[in-house]
Design a protein around this motif. Sequence first.
Motif, PDB file in Angstrom:
ATOM      1  N   MET A   1     -15.104 -14.241  14.158  1.00 11.80           N
ATOM      2  CA  MET A   1     -15.865 -13.275  13.362  1.00 11.80           C
ATOM      3  C   MET A   1     -14.911 -12.268  12.709  1.00 11.80           C
ATOM      4  O   MET A   1     -13.822 -12.022  13.220  1.00 11.80           O
ATOM      5  N   PRO A   2     -15.337 -11.700  11.614  1.00 17.86           N
ATOM      6  CA  PRO A   2     -14.451 -10.787  10.881  1.00 17.86           C
ATOM      7  C   PRO A   2     -14.276  -9.450  11.585  1.00 17.86           C
ATOM      8  O   PRO A   2     -15.006  -9.100  12.509  1.00 17.86           O
ATOM      9  N   ARG A   3     -13.301  -8.708  11.093  1.00 11.14           N
ATOM     10  CA  ARG A   3     -12.984  -7.383  11.617  1.00 11.14           C
ATOM     11  C   ARG A   3     -13.333  -6.329  10.577  1.00 11.14           C
ATOM     12  O   ARG A   3     -13.156  -6.548   9.375  1.00 11.14           O
ATOM     13  N   LEU A   4     -13.778  -5.186  11.053  1.00 10.96           N
ATOM     14  CA  LEU A   4     -13.978  -4.013  10.215  1.00 10.96           C
ATOM     15  C   LEU A   4     -13.091  -2.924  10.795  1.00 10.96           C
ATOM     16  O   LEU A   4     -13.271  -2.512  11.946  1.00 10.96           O
ATOM     17  N   ILE A   5     -12.114  -2.490  10.017  1.00 13.54           N
ATOM     18  CA  ILE A   5     -11.179  -1.470  10.477  1.00 13.54           C
ATOM     19  C   ILE A   5     -11.303  -0.254   9.573  1.00 13.54           C
ATOM     20  O   ILE A   5     -11.096  -0.352   8.361  1.00 13.54           O
ATOM     21  N   PHE A   6     -11.665   0.865  10.168  1.00 11.40           N
ATOM     22  CA  PHE A   6     -11.780   2.121   9.434  1.00 11.40           C
ATOM     23  C   PHE A   6     -10.470   2.896   9.548  1.00 11.40           C
ATOM     24  O   PHE A   6      -9.944   3.071  10.649  1.00 11.40           O
ATOM     25  N   PHE A   7      -9.955   3.365   8.424  1.00 13.14           N
ATOM     26  CA  PHE A   7      -8.840   4.303   8.380  1.00 13.14           C
ATOM     27  C   PHE A   7      -9.440   5.645   7.974  1.00 13.14           C
ATOM     28  O   PHE A   7      -9.723   5.863   6.795  1.00 13.14           O
ATOM     29  N   CYS A   8      -9.669   6.502   8.946  1.00 15.74           N
ATOM     30  CA  CYS A   8     -10.354   7.765   8.711  1.00 15.74           C
ATOM     31  C   CYS A   8      -9.427   8.941   8.989  1.00 15.74           C
ATOM     32  O   CYS A   8      -8.419   8.803   9.680  1.00 15.74           O
ATOM     33  N   GLY A   9      -9.793  10.101   8.487  1.00 22.21           N
ATOM     34  CA  GLY A   9      -9.024  11.313   8.709  1.00 22.21           C
ATOM     35  C   GLY A   9      -9.191  12.223   7.510  1.00 22.21           C
ATOM     36  O   GLY A   9      -9.717  11.827   6.469  1.00 22.21           O
ATOM     37  N   HIS A  10      -8.747  13.428   7.665  1.00 25.70           N
ATOM     38  CA  HIS A  10      -8.909  14.413   6.604  1.00 25.70           C
ATOM     39  C   HIS A  10      -7.931  14.164   5.458  1.00 25.70           C
ATOM     40  O   HIS A  10      -6.983  13.375   5.578  1.00 25.70           O
ATOM     41  N   ALA A  11      -8.153  14.857   4.367  1.00 25.18           N
ATOM     42  CA  ALA A  11      -7.304  14.729   3.182  1.00 25.18           C
ATOM     43  C   ALA A  11      -5.854  15.047   3.537  1.00 25.18           C
ATOM     44  O   ALA A  11      -5.571  15.942   4.328  1.00 25.18           O
ATOM     45  N   GLY A  12      -4.951  14.273   2.943  1.00 26.48           N
ATOM     46  CA  GLY A  12      -3.532  14.540   3.100  1.00 26.48           C
ATOM     47  C   GLY A  12      -2.899  13.988   4.358  1.00 26.48           C
ATOM     48  O   GLY A  12      -1.717  14.215   4.604  1.00 26.48           O
ATOM     49  N   THR A  13      -3.648  13.238   5.157  1.00 28.05           N
ATOM     50  CA  THR A  13      -3.092  12.725   6.413  1.00 28.05           C
ATOM     51  C   THR A  13      -2.361  11.399   6.242  1.00 28.05           C
ATOM     52  O   THR A  13      -1.703  10.941   7.170  1.00 28.05           O
ATOM     53  N   GLY A  14      -2.488  10.769   5.083  1.00 23.94           N
ATOM     54  CA  GLY A  14      -1.763   9.520   4.833  1.00 23.94           C
ATOM     55  C   GLY A  14      -2.533   8.267   5.176  1.00 23.94           C
ATOM     56  O   GLY A  14      -1.929   7.210   5.393  1.00 23.94           O
ATOM     57  N   LYS A  15      -3.861   8.339   5.202  1.00 22.45           N
ATOM     58  CA  LYS A  15      -4.691   7.178   5.537  1.00 22.45           C
ATOM     59  C   LYS A  15      -4.432   6.002   4.605  1.00 22.45           C
ATOM     60  O   LYS A  15      -4.249   4.873   5.038  1.00 22.45           O
ATOM     61  N   THR A  16      -4.429   6.292   3.307  1.00 20.30           N
ATOM     62  CA  THR A  16      -4.289   5.229   2.315  1.00 20.30           C
ATOM     63  C   THR A  16      -2.906   4.603   2.378  1.00 20.30           C
ATOM     64  O   THR A  16      -2.767   3.375   2.370  1.00 20.30           O
ATOM     65  N   THR A  17      -1.893   5.428   2.458  1.00 26.28           N
ATOM     66  CA  THR A  17      -0.518   4.914   2.543  1.00 26.28           C
ATOM     67  C   THR A  17      -0.352   4.041   3.777  1.00 26.28           C
ATOM     68  O   THR A  17       0.245   2.963   3.725  1.00 26.28           O
ATOM     69  N   LEU A  18      -0.909   4.480   4.897  1.00 26.41           N
ATOM     70  CA  LEU A  18      -0.817   3.716   6.138  1.00 26.41           C
ATOM     71  C   LEU A  18      -1.571   2.390   6.017  1.00 26.41           C
ATOM     72  O   LEU A  18      -1.070   1.343   6.441  1.00 26.41           O
ATOM     73  N   ALA A  19      -2.763   2.410   5.427  1.00 28.11           N
ATOM     74  CA  ALA A  19      -3.537   1.172   5.254  1.00 28.11           C
ATOM     75  C   ALA A  19      -2.791   0.192   4.354  1.00 28.11           C
ATOM     76  O   ALA A  19      -2.734  -1.009   4.643  1.00 28.11           O
ATOM     77  N   HIS A  20      -2.211   0.705   3.265  1.00 25.85           N
ATOM     78  CA  HIS A  20      -1.439  -0.170   2.372  1.00 25.85           C
ATOM     79  C   HIS A  20      -0.243  -0.775   3.102  1.00 25.85           C
ATOM     80  O   HIS A  20       0.093  -1.948   2.884  1.00 25.85           O
ATOM     81  N   ARG A  21       0.379   0.013   3.953  1.00 27.03           N
ATOM     82  CA  ARG A  21       1.545  -0.476   4.713  1.00 27.03           C
ATOM     83  C   ARG A  21       1.150  -1.565   5.706  1.00 27.03           C
ATOM     84  O   ARG A  21       1.930  -2.482   5.974  1.00 27.03           O
TER      85      ARG A  21
END
Length: 192
Positions: free
Chosen positions: A1-21
Amino acid sequence: MPRLIFFCGHAGTGKTTLAHRLIGPLMAATGEPFCLLDKDTLYGRYSAAAMRAITGDPNDRDSPAYLDNLRDPEYEGLLDTARENLALGISVIVIGPLSREIRAHQLNDPQWLHVPAGTTVSILWVHLPEDEAHARIIQRGNPNDAYKLAHWDAYRTRRFQPDAADYPELIFFDNRAPDDAQIDGLLRTLAA
């Protein structure tokens, strides 16, 4: 079955950069295809047009007008898109603050989340001290942060740091300056 992974946190914490990495290494480690859904990418242009019509400021992403009119529909659409991919057997990374939903423990509530049965859900809380997040927001120079920065005292009242004892469903990641070993450890946790 598939996975759902949330990258959450406040603005400026680097969520997007970490997810891309991590998305490429996650696909390699799990052998699964992943779809990346970033709230800002999915709704940024729409929100700019709507906020221009509502407040005259296309970069307003934090005023009461935005929070009252667009915030919840954006998240609902984000989760609907995630559900559609999951139903097709495609694992999903969702990037967004989702702080209200975290606070209410909704992301680990199967009745609220409505994902296909058997979906593995992981919730990553990416965090930084407030002063460092504030400095990163200033440094990135994104016009969408202008309202937040101009009204920082009001914004900061919505920031909270969940306590591990009260939020056992969360995977906590301090994103100040993670080394390769910390990134590898996080990858192993998310791929497990």
